[in-house]
Design an enzyme around this catalytic site. Structure first.
Site, PDB file in Angstrom:
ATOM      1  N   ASP A 166     -30.477  10.509 -13.344  1.00 48.02           N
ATOM      2  CA  ASP A 166     -29.989   9.212 -13.797  1.00 48.02           C
ATOM      3  C   ASP A 166     -28.558   9.466 -14.244  1.00 48.02           C
ATOM      4  OD1 ASP A 166     -30.175   6.519 -13.977  1.00 48.02           O
ATOM      5  OD2 ASP A 166     -31.456   6.445 -15.736  1.00 48.02           O
ATOM      6  N   GLU A 175     -37.951   0.325 -13.268  1.00 48.91           N
ATOM      7  CA  GLU A 175     -37.690   1.248 -14.375  1.00 48.91           C
ATOM      8  C   GLU A 175     -38.272   0.583 -15.620  1.00 48.91           C
ATOM      9  OE1 GLU A 175     -33.550   1.819 -15.159  1.00 48.91           O
ATOM     10  OE2 GLU A 175     -33.867   3.394 -16.641  1.00 48.91           O
ATOM     11  N   GLY A 184     -27.966  -1.930 -13.438  1.00 44.30           N
ATOM     12  CA  GLY A 184     -27.796  -2.796 -14.599  1.00 44.30           C
ATOM     13  C   GLY A 184     -29.131  -3.398 -14.998  1.00 44.30           C
ATOM     14  N   HIS A 218     -32.077   0.221  -7.881  1.00 43.92           N
ATOM     15  CA  HIS A 218     -32.764   0.534  -9.127  1.00 43.92           C
ATOM     16  C   HIS A 218     -33.854  -0.525  -9.326  1.00 43.92           C
ATOM     17  CE1 HIS A 218     -30.749   3.806 -10.973  1.00 43.92           C
ATOM     18  NE2 HIS A 218     -30.998   3.448 -12.200  1.00 43.92           N
TER      19      HIS A 218
HETATM   20 ZN    ZN Z   1     -31.095   4.409 -14.096  1.00 46.85          ZN
END
Ligand code: ZN
Length: 269
Positions: free
Chosen positions: A201, A112, A82, A109
């Protein structure tokens, strides 16, 4: 495709009243059915489930316990996903502590959209086993006058400790984290021998699949078949199933598969 770890947030599937256990049970049953069908087609695949908690919600401890509870039935790890900005992984420390204390596995995650601080927190505070994306680790790599790469302390740590980077080139181009496949940091990180792995992804929104990601790397970033094998072996080394099962897949399936492809394509390997 011989092995997959698929991530899903069960909390997103509760609108019509299913319990978390029902959701996990049904997903695993679906994977089992798929494995059986692929076996019948002579293309065996092993599929594991990563249970994802949403960073923006406050259910990560509950999802971590759920993952631990189902670990013998096909759940291989825990993950959070998220929006990164404003929702650092340290908001979910209890969940990560529970996972580590149960000797279980996690991927976060990080790095990014958001930069090095997010990667640092995921690795050094949360103790993640792998980094989802991790593409911004290049922010800690500079170039000297002779254009030789110089690793800062965070990049050096990630490379030295062989922290796996779950890189997703197409998705990164779509979100603006990279300009193009050709300029995607995966090429630099590969040359510097980080533990780079290739991932999709999300397949639906990004309109992609593993072979397409490989195709793009070959045609737009000059990757060789040998380097595709290296990515695949890296991924298998970084998988969350037991070490002996990983070794078997690498030595008895992945490497012979690439050798066969090289022979068929008449590529010197
Ligand atoms: Zn991702």
């Amino acid at each position: 495709m011989v092995y997959a770890e698929i991530r899903m947030a069960p909390e997103l599937l509760q609108e019509q009243g299913l319990s978390l256990d029902q959701i996990v049970g049904e997903m695993l049953a679906g994977f089992k059915r798929g494995e059986k069908e692929m076996q019948q087609h002579g293309k065996p695949i092993k599929v594991g489930l990563l249970l994802t908690a949403m960073r923006t919600a406050a259910r990560s401890s509950e999802i971590a316990q759920l993952a631990i509870k189902w670990r013998e039935q096909g759940v291989v790890g825990f993950d959070i996903a998220g929006k990164e900005a404003g929702y650092p992984p340290t908001r979910h420390l209890d969940a990560f502590d529970a996972i580590r204390q149960a000797n279980f596995h996690m991927t976060i995650h990080a790095g990014e959209a958001f930069g090095l601080p997010s990667i640092w927190e995921a690795v050094q505070i949360c103790g993640t086993d792998r980094l989802g994306h991790g593409v911004r680790i290049v922010d800690d790599i500079t170039f000297d006058e002779a254009n030789n790469p110089v690793l800062g302390p965070m990049a050096a740590y990630v490379r030295d400790r062989r922290v796996p980077l779950e890189m997703c080139p197409s998705s990164n181009v779509q979100t603006g984290a990279a300009k193009s496949i050709k300029e995607h940091p995966i090429g630099l990180l590969k040359n510097l021998q980080f533990r780079v792995t290739l991932n999709t992804d999300n397949r639906l929104m990004s309109d992609t699949f593993m072979s397409k990601e490989m195709y793009l790397l070959v045609h737009e970033a000059g990757f060789t078949l040998k380097e595709l094998q290296w990515l695949s072996v890296n991924a298998m080394k970084s998988a969350f199933i037991p070490f002996d099962e990983r070794l078997t897949l690498i030595n008895e399936v992945i490497k012979p598969g690439f050798a066969q492809a090289a022979e068929e394509l008449k590529i010197k390997f």
